[in-house]
Design an enzyme around this catalytic site. Sequence first.
Site, mmCIF file in Angstrom:
data_model
loop_
_atom_site.group_PDB
_atom_site.id
_atom_site.type_symbol
_atom_site.label_atom_id
_atom_site.label_comp_id
_atom_site.label_asym_id
_atom_site.label_seq_id
_atom_site.Cartn_x
_atom_site.Cartn_y
_atom_site.Cartn_z
ATOM 1 N N ASP A 1 9.128 -1.493 0.958
ATOM 2 C CA ASP A 1 8.155 -2.111 0.052
ATOM 3 C C ASP A 1 8.646 -3.480 -0.399
ATOM 4 O O ASP A 1 9.849 -3.759 -0.353
ATOM 5 C CB ASP A 1 7.956 -1.239 -1.193
ATOM 6 C CG ASP A 1 7.379 0.125 -0.841
ATOM 7 O OD1 ASP A 1 6.740 0.234 0.213
ATOM 8 O OD2 ASP A 1 7.590 1.056 -1.630
HETATM 9 N N1 URA Z 1 10.027 4.819 0.104
HETATM 10 C C1 URA Z 1 9.374 4.016 -0.771
HETATM 11 O O1 URA Z 1 8.712 4.493 -1.681
HETATM 12 N N2 URA Z 1 9.480 2.698 -0.597
HETATM 13 C C2 URA Z 1 10.227 2.124 0.356
HETATM 14 O O2 URA Z 1 10.281 0.895 0.436
HETATM 15 C C3 URA Z 1 10.905 2.967 1.254
HETATM 16 C C4 URA Z 1 10.786 4.317 1.106
#
Ligand code: URA
Length: 242
Positions: free
Chosen positions: A103
Amino acid sequence: MRLDKLLAHSGLGTRKEVKKLLKKKIVEVNEKIVVDPKTHVDPETDVITVLGERIAYQEFVYFMLNKPQGVISATEDAVHDTVIDLLEPQDSLQEPHPVGRLDIDTEGLLLLTNDGKLTHRLLSPKHHVDKLYYAQVDGIVTEEDVDAFKTGVTLEDEFGTYETMPAKLTILETDEEAGTSKVEITIQEGKFHQVKRMMETVGKKVTYLKRVAMGDLKLDPLLELGAYRPLTEAEIDMLENS
Ligand code: URA
């Protein structure tokens, strides 16, 4: 592959510039001058030289990036910088792409490669490659949460429900007064916002997330946020066998 593509990917310029180089009759393939950009060459077996200097072409590139917050795990984006924007121009010539997504606010280990086969291997839940995350959580993570993760939890969205595969949740530290926890989570899938959504199912909120390992490959502690380096041969082997 085409000779102009190989030369361009080796840093000799754009396809247009490479065409001009070829016209100058300074490019040889197996000791014969070649001028046609469409000439098919095999980088494994053909000896390609420019002004007598051998071109060392590597078909696949592999980089480990310590992804900072604020950049998108994609090759292009209309609004934000992408992880590819963090690469030196010569390192993006062979069009590496991120292996999976972190993310925008997640930090840590992100692989960048143009090796599609390895990408598929690492991302397919069938191959059971562990992805290890460190998370800070708003809420006190309990042994019941650990057990819930162990059996898998149910994620819901507008398209329906999804039972996650079992995940390993380890409590590193809890601060009763602040009502916060530090944990490690290992998952083998990569559903959208998976770690954050799994934590929501037990009523807690991830406030900071960092990926620290993928299979046996660990984030190099010497890499500053936003920095990257090529993988070593040993690390590439490690991933191929994970
Ligand atoms: N899980 C998440 O919630 N975000 C990420 O970036 C990776 C795994």
